[in-house]
Design an enzyme around this catalytic site. Structure first.
Site, PDB file in Angstrom:
ATOM      1  N   VAL A 257     -98.437 -51.956  11.313  1.00 25.63           N
ATOM      2  CA  VAL A 257     -99.025 -52.980  10.447  1.00 25.63           C
ATOM      3  C   VAL A 257     -98.552 -52.835   8.998  1.00 25.63           C
ATOM      4  O   VAL A 257     -99.179 -53.352   8.078  1.00 25.63           O
ATOM      5  CB  VAL A 257    -100.568 -52.956  10.505  1.00 25.63           C
ATOM      6  CG1 VAL A 257    -101.055 -53.441  11.857  1.00 25.63           C
ATOM      7  CG2 VAL A 257    -101.116 -51.563  10.199  1.00 25.63           C
ATOM      8  N   CYS A 258     -97.441 -52.126   8.817  1.00 22.56           N
ATOM      9  CA  CYS A 258     -96.879 -51.962   7.472  1.00 22.56           C
ATOM     10  C   CYS A 258     -95.688 -52.891   7.299  1.00 22.56           C
ATOM     11  O   CYS A 258     -94.844 -52.995   8.192  1.00 22.56           O
ATOM     12  CB  CYS A 258     -96.454 -50.520   7.249  1.00 22.56           C
ATOM     13  SG  CYS A 258     -96.060 -50.178   5.525  1.00 22.56           S
ATOM     14  N   ILE A 259     -95.625 -53.562   6.165  1.00 23.16           N
ATOM     15  CA  ILE A 259     -94.521 -54.485   5.895  1.00 23.16           C
ATOM     16  C   ILE A 259     -93.806 -54.093   4.604  1.00 23.16           C
ATOM     17  O   ILE A 259     -93.192 -54.927   3.937  1.00 23.16           O
ATOM     18  CB  ILE A 259     -95.014 -55.948   5.832  1.00 23.16           C
ATOM     19  CG1 ILE A 259     -96.140 -56.107   4.802  1.00 23.16           C
ATOM     20  CG2 ILE A 259     -95.466 -56.419   7.204  1.00 23.16           C
ATOM     21  CD1 ILE A 259     -96.569 -57.558   4.598  1.00 23.16           C
ATOM     22  N   THR A 260     -93.849 -52.811   4.287  1.00 27.46           N
ATOM     23  CA  THR A 260     -93.228 -52.330   3.045  1.00 27.46           C
ATOM     24  C   THR A 260     -91.747 -52.683   2.983  1.00 27.46           C
ATOM     25  O   THR A 260     -91.245 -53.128   1.950  1.00 27.46           O
ATOM     26  CB  THR A 260     -93.406 -50.807   2.917  1.00 27.46           C
ATOM     27  OG1 THR A 260     -94.802 -50.517   2.827  1.00 27.46           O
ATOM     28  CG2 THR A 260     -92.703 -50.272   1.678  1.00 27.46           C
TER      29      THR A 260
END
Length: 325
Positions: A172-175
């Protein structure tokens, strides 16, 4: 430098030396305590809460409580009152310093503190490590998150007892989409790169999609593996339960998402729905059994025997067998 991730690496088996996989010891030591498996649930609001942390502590697992909308002083006091160790997360703001000072003044010193910020190679983290070591010298300090050998060297020199490696590889990370930076897509390779210079434990954080990825993490230098999505979505998990066409899901969102922040500012996370998986205890038991199997395939009896095996990279410029290194 080899560039690879979990899905294009396989470990090579060695002669099995046990009669039964159950003979293999999946335990790991961290900060003077031994835990059943080298796995810690991610310190996120939709993965852990107070009851889950207490259950984990009472059943031989490592945990890190998240730092969002929680009174750390009260949490540590409560865990100690129940005879459990306390493992908390802090940021680097004034409120975090105030909480540390209050815990020290009250004599309720947590056994573990994780400095939990997205870009952990920072002077603000250095200053918090220094303050923790001065205020609570007996506390085991984990600092992160980072993704380069330079950062590992700095954090260790600043006094961290362990480092957390992983910039944006989580589900769920979009870095990497928002900033162009990160270890998403090559997390396992980044772990290997960082482990070459580390002299203290590394917690690999993010990118784990299968139980076998735990063994791969250990092979490339992790002492512990932090897992989010696979340990979210259980019956006991925090987060709203959502019915979609008769099927039950639990919400799971990143710590840098607007769902966690409560506002749309500097967002580097998103929200997804995880199918309800049943009991957390059953998943953790299965993980332990699978790690035991990994140890048996490695020809060993202890967890770190996994580090002795060779591996194969599937496809790409680095494809082929890679001898122990």
């Amino acid at each position: 430098m080899e560039i690879f991730d979990y899905d294009n690496v396989l470990l090579l088996p060695r002669k099995c030396r046990v009669e039964s996989r159950s003979e293999c010891d999946a335990g790991v030591e961290l900060g003077g305590r031994t835990f059943r498996i080298p796995v810690v649930p991610a310190n996120m609001k939709t993965v852990v809460n107070e009851p889950i942390c207490l259950w984990l502590a009472e059943h031989g697992y490592f945990y890190v409580m998240h730092r969002f909308d929680i009174d750390n002083v009260a949490f540590v006091r409560e865990m100690h009152s129940k005879g459990a160790y306390a493992s908390i997360s802090v940021g680097v703001k004034k409120a975090d310093y105030d909480a540390v000072n209050q815990m020290a003044a009250e004599g309720h010193v947590p056994e573990y503190v994780t400095i939990d910020i997205a870009h952990g190679h920072a002077d603000s983290v250095r200053d918090m490590i220094t303050h923790l070591k001065a205020t609570m010298p007996s506390t085991f300090v984990i600092a992160g998150n980072v993704g380069t050998p330079e950062a590992i060297i700095d954090l260790e020199n600043w006094g961290a007892d362990a480092t957390k490696v992983g910039i944006g590889p989580g589900k769920v990370c979009i870095t990497r989409m928002k900033t162009g930076f990160g270890t998403g897509g090559w997390q396992l390779s980044a772990l290997k790169w960082c482990a070459r210079v580390a002299t203290k434990p590394i917690i690999a954080d993010g990118g784990i999609r299968e139980h076998g990825d735990i063994a791969k993490s250990v092979r490339f230098g992790a002492t512990m593996v932090m897992i989010g999505s696979m340990l979210a979505g259980h019956e006991e998990s925090p987060g709203e339960t959502v019915d979609v066409d008769g099927k039950l899901f639990k919400e799971y969102y990143g710590s840098a998402s607007d769902f966690n922040k409560g506002e749309y500012r500097h967002v580097e996370g998103k929200r997804i729905l995880e199918p309800v998986k049943g009991k957390l205890a059953d998943t953790l038991r299965e993980m332990e059994e699978d790690v035991q199997s990994s140890i048996s395939y490695a020809g060993g009896r202890k967890l770190n025997d996994i580090r002795k095996v060779n591996y194969v990279i599937l496809g790409g410029d680095n494809a082929g067998e890679h001898l122990l290194m």
